[in-house]
Motif scaffolding. Structure first.
Motif, PDB file in Angstrom:
ATOM      1  N   UNK A  37      68.988 -24.909 -33.103  1.00  0.00           N
ATOM      2  CA  UNK A  37      69.036 -23.451 -32.936  1.00  0.00           C
ATOM      3  C   UNK A  37      69.015 -23.063 -31.458  1.00  0.00           C
ATOM      4  N   UNK A  38      68.183 -23.761 -30.676  1.00  0.00           N
ATOM      5  CA  UNK A  38      68.060 -23.460 -29.258  1.00  0.00           C
ATOM      6  C   UNK A  38      69.373 -23.758 -28.522  1.00  0.00           C
ATOM      7  N   UNK A  39      70.017 -24.874 -28.859  1.00  0.00           N
ATOM      8  CA  UNK A  39      71.292 -25.221 -28.229  1.00  0.00           C
ATOM      9  C   UNK A  39      72.390 -24.227 -28.609  1.00  0.00           C
ATOM     10  N   UNK A  40      72.389 -23.782 -29.873  1.00  0.00           N
ATOM     11  CA  UNK A  40      73.372 -22.794 -30.306  1.00  0.00           C
ATOM     12  C   UNK A  40      73.144 -21.463 -29.603  1.00  0.00           C
ATOM     13  N   UNK A  41      71.878 -21.073 -29.422  1.00  0.00           N
ATOM     14  CA  UNK A  41      71.580 -19.834 -28.700  1.00  0.00           C
ATOM     15  C   UNK A  41      72.071 -19.926 -27.255  1.00  0.00           C
ATOM     16  N   UNK A  42      71.841 -21.063 -26.611  1.00  0.00           N
ATOM     17  CA  UNK A  42      72.286 -21.259 -25.231  1.00  0.00           C
ATOM     18  C   UNK A  42      73.822 -21.188 -25.143  1.00  0.00           C
ATOM     19  N   UNK A  43      74.516 -21.806 -26.093  1.00  0.00           N
ATOM     20  CA  UNK A  43      75.978 -21.774 -26.101  1.00  0.00           C
ATOM     21  C   UNK A  43      76.494 -20.355 -26.351  1.00  0.00           C
ATOM     22  N   UNK A  44      75.830 -19.611 -27.248  1.00  0.00           N
ATOM     23  CA  UNK A  44      76.243 -18.231 -27.538  1.00  0.00           C
ATOM     24  C   UNK A  44      76.044 -17.342 -26.323  1.00  0.00           C
ATOM     25  N   UNK A  45      74.917 -17.504 -25.633  1.00  0.00           N
ATOM     26  CA  UNK A  45      74.671 -16.708 -24.430  1.00  0.00           C
ATOM     27  C   UNK A  45      75.701 -17.024 -23.347  1.00  0.00           C
ATOM     28  N   UNK A  46      76.058 -18.282 -23.198  1.00  0.00           N
ATOM     29  CA  UNK A  46      77.076 -18.663 -22.212  1.00  0.00           C
ATOM     30  C   UNK A  46      78.427 -18.056 -22.583  1.00  0.00           C
ATOM     31  N   UNK A  47      78.762 -18.050 -23.879  1.00  0.00           N
ATOM     32  CA  UNK A  47      80.032 -17.498 -24.335  1.00  0.00           C
ATOM     33  C   UNK A  47      80.124 -16.008 -24.038  1.00  0.00           C
ATOM     34  N   UNK A  48      79.047 -15.262 -24.289  1.00  0.00           N
ATOM     35  CA  UNK A  48      79.056 -13.823 -24.075  1.00  0.00           C
ATOM     36  C   UNK A  48      78.670 -13.418 -22.656  1.00  0.00           C
ATOM     37  N   UNK A  49      78.332 -14.380 -21.817  1.00  0.00           N
ATOM     38  CA  UNK A  49      77.987 -14.089 -20.432  1.00  0.00           C
ATOM     39  C   UNK A  49      76.624 -13.447 -20.265  1.00  0.00           C
ATOM     40  N   UNK A  50      75.707 -13.721 -21.172  1.00  0.00           N
ATOM     41  CA  UNK A  50      74.362 -13.157 -21.110  1.00  0.00           C
ATOM     42  C   UNK A  50      73.431 -14.100 -20.363  1.00  0.00           C
ATOM     43  N   UNK A  51      72.438 -13.530 -19.697  1.00  0.00           N
ATOM     44  CA  UNK A  51      71.466 -14.364 -18.995  1.00  0.00           C
ATOM     45  C   UNK A  51      70.442 -14.899 -20.013  1.00  0.00           C
ATOM     46  N   UNK A  52      69.755 -15.987 -19.654  1.00  0.00           N
ATOM     47  CA  UNK A  52      68.712 -16.513 -20.561  1.00  0.00           C
ATOM     48  C   UNK A  52      67.593 -15.490 -20.748  1.00  0.00           C
ATOM     49  N   UNK A  53      66.856 -15.572 -21.858  1.00  0.00           N
ATOM     50  CA  UNK A  53      65.749 -14.633 -22.078  1.00  0.00           C
ATOM     51  C   UNK A  53      64.672 -14.794 -21.008  1.00  0.00           C
ATOM     52  N   UNK A  54      63.915 -13.735 -20.781  1.00  0.00           N
ATOM     53  CA  UNK A  54      62.922 -13.696 -19.710  1.00  0.00           C
ATOM     54  C   UNK A  54      61.816 -14.736 -19.888  1.00  0.00           C
ATOM     55  N   UNK A  55      61.496 -15.113 -21.126  1.00  0.00           N
ATOM     56  CA  UNK A  55      60.403 -16.060 -21.332  1.00  0.00           C
ATOM     57  C   UNK A  55      60.757 -17.470 -20.855  1.00  0.00           C
ATOM     58  N   UNK A  56      62.031 -17.720 -20.525  1.00  0.00           N
ATOM     59  CA  UNK A  56      62.415 -19.034 -20.006  1.00  0.00           C
ATOM     60  C   UNK A  56      62.191 -19.159 -18.499  1.00  0.00           C
ATOM     61  N   UNK A  57      62.012 -18.035 -17.823  1.00  0.00           N
ATOM     62  CA  UNK A  57      61.781 -18.057 -16.383  1.00  0.00           C
ATOM     63  C   UNK A  57      60.291 -18.212 -16.099  1.00  0.00           C
ATOM     64  N   UNK A  58      59.938 -19.199 -15.319  1.00  0.00           N
ATOM     65  CA  UNK A  58      58.537 -19.436 -14.981  1.00  0.00           C
ATOM     66  C   UNK A  58      58.327 -18.968 -13.536  1.00  0.00           C
ATOM     67  N   UNK A  59      57.365 -18.074 -13.355  1.00  0.00           N
ATOM     68  CA  UNK A  59      57.044 -17.598 -12.006  1.00  0.00           C
ATOM     69  C   UNK A  59      55.615 -17.965 -11.693  1.00  0.00           C
ATOM     70  N   UNK A  60      55.380 -18.398 -10.473  1.00  0.00           N
ATOM     71  CA  UNK A  60      54.019 -18.756 -10.064  1.00  0.00           C
ATOM     72  C   UNK A  60      53.687 -18.081  -8.763  1.00  0.00           C
TER      73      UNK A  60
END
Length: 60
Positions: A37-60
């Motif tokens: 599911x995660x790989x399909x979501x990543x491929x779909x976001x790449x296809x539509x030109x969407x950025x990854x969801x905010x919870x994937x960005x780690x800030x310190x």
């Protein structure tokens, strides 16, 4: 039917019921690709030109 452009080709998406994964196949050809599911979501976001969801960005 659901289709996605992945790795330079159009694939038909089918759910794999027992594992919860998704199968990408080209009708009339023997091979297929299994994605989680995660790989399909990543491929779909790449296809539509969407950025990854905010919870994937780690800030310190």
């Amino acid at each position: 039917m659901n289709w996605i452009f992945y790795l330079g080709r159009w694939y038909q998406i089918s759910p794999v019921l027992l594992s919860g994964d998704y199968k990408l196949s080209i009708p009339g050809e023997r091979g297929n690709i299994i994605l989680t599911r995660k790989e399909l979501e990543r491929a779909s976001r790449a296809f539509f030109g969407l950025s990854p969801p905010a919870h994937l960005f780690v800030t310190r």
